[in-house]
Enzyme design. Structure first.
Site, PDB file in Angstrom:
ATOM      1  N   SER A 137      -1.551 -15.331  60.353  1.00  0.00           N
ATOM      2  CA  SER A 137      -0.371 -16.553  60.336  1.00  0.00           C
ATOM      3  C   SER A 137      -0.063 -16.553  61.818  1.00  0.00           C
ATOM      4  O   SER A 137       0.070 -15.716  62.568  1.00  0.00           O
ATOM      5  CB  SER A 137       0.853 -16.226  59.450  1.00  0.00           C
ATOM      6  OG  SER A 137       1.794 -17.194  59.460  1.00  0.00           O
ATOM      7  N   TYR A 150       6.979 -10.104  56.467  1.00  0.00           N
ATOM      8  CA  TYR A 150       5.981 -10.901  56.645  1.00  0.00           C
ATOM      9  C   TYR A 150       5.356 -11.201  58.034  1.00  0.00           C
ATOM     10  O   TYR A 150       4.223 -10.784  58.137  1.00  0.00           O
ATOM     11  CB  TYR A 150       6.190 -12.286  55.923  1.00  0.00           C
ATOM     12  CG  TYR A 150       5.352 -13.473  55.939  1.00  0.00           C
ATOM     13  CD1 TYR A 150       4.078 -13.236  55.239  1.00  0.00           C
ATOM     14  CD2 TYR A 150       5.202 -14.328  56.862  1.00  0.00           C
ATOM     15  CE1 TYR A 150       3.263 -14.222  55.169  1.00  0.00           C
ATOM     16  CE2 TYR A 150       4.173 -15.221  57.108  1.00  0.00           C
ATOM     17  CZ  TYR A 150       3.227 -15.298  56.086  1.00  0.00           C
ATOM     18  OH  TYR A 150       2.252 -16.152  56.052  1.00  0.00           O
TER      19      TYR A 150
END
Length: 270
Positions: A137, A150
């Site tokens: 990401s 995350y």
């Protein structure tokens, strides 16, 4: 066809990005195994592909369960491509995160890639054109408030991919990574047009839109196919230049405001 005669295993294939990758691969002649912890989603995605005359099979799998991962890959006779796409987003700051939330996020996003790669490697070593594609990401390279576990997991994927690339090279196994920005289908973006929050988000992307799942799927196809035969250990950022704006300080105003007020709470799944 770019993937004719090849077989791919895609985790998190019942979701938006995994499903798009499976469809793109299958359209290029690949037989795809769609795995997901949500069996119904995997079955539905596989059925949609079979209805188009494509080769697809659903495989139920909890990617955090080592025994399940080992048994699943032991039952596969051959494999050319592994796409580690399964992931979950849980928005918490460092101070707000519980240890359980931290461990769960790391386990699903990062440890699962270790497990699937570990048990897929013997199969990939026998393939004439093996490739691993890991899904990271832009949060791995540009942190946002409230995404502690995350962001840490996605950053870990970058280093893990490089490790796979070095270790796999002796067997001609290429390992690469994709770091997408935010993605929505074209229809979803059209429906959100006029929404102030969406407009702020969209304006952070220099190309004037968020990514489409197909943008990520096309990147995955490139990295899985012979088009990238000499590409190994890279992180392909698919964000329309959004991280370039972040570098210049033009970060999302809504996130900046949430950081100021301490409102980090987010809950969503990829």
């Amino acid at each position: 066809m770019l993937l004719s005669g090849r077989k791919a295993f895609i985790t998190g294939a019942g979701g938006r990005l995994g499903g798009a990758i499976a469809e793109r691969f299958a359209s290029e002649g690949c037989a795809v195994l769609l795995s997901d912890v949500n069996v119904r989603n995997a079955e539905a995605a596989a059925e949609r592909l079979r209805a188009q005359g494509l080769q697809a099979e659903a495989v139920p799998l909890d990617v955090t369960d080592e025994d399940a991962v080992r048994r699943t890959f032991a039952a596969i006779p051959e494999l050319d491509i592994l796409v580690n796409n399964a992931g979950v987003t849980r928005g918490r700051s460092v101070q707000e995160s519980t240890l359980q939330e931290w461990n769960d996020t790391i386990q699903v996003n990062l440890t699962s890639m270790f497990l699937c790669s570990k048990y897929a490697l013997p199969l990939l070593q026998r393939s004439p054109a093996p490739a691993i594609v890991n899904m990271s990401s832009i949060n791995a390279i540009r942190s946002n408030p409230g995404l502690a576990a995350y962001s840490a997991a996605k950053s870990g994927i970058l280093a893990f991919t490089e490790q796979l690339a070095i270790e796999g090279a002796a067997h001609r196994i290429r390992a690469n990574c994709i770091s997408p920005g935010r993605t929505m289908t074209e229809e979803e973006q059209a429906k959100r047009s006029g929404d102030p929050v969406f407009e702020i988000d969209r304006d952070c992307y220099p190309l004037g839109r968020l990514g489409f799942p197909s943008d990520v799927a096309n990147a995955a196809l490139f990295l899985a196919s012979d088009l990238s035969a000499f590409v190994n250990g890279v992180n392909l950022v698919v964000d329309g230049g959004m991280t370039l704006l972040a570098t210049s300080g033009l970060v999302r105003p809504d996130l900046r405001q949430r950081w100021k007020t301490g409102r980090y709470m987010l809950e969503s799944e990829e």
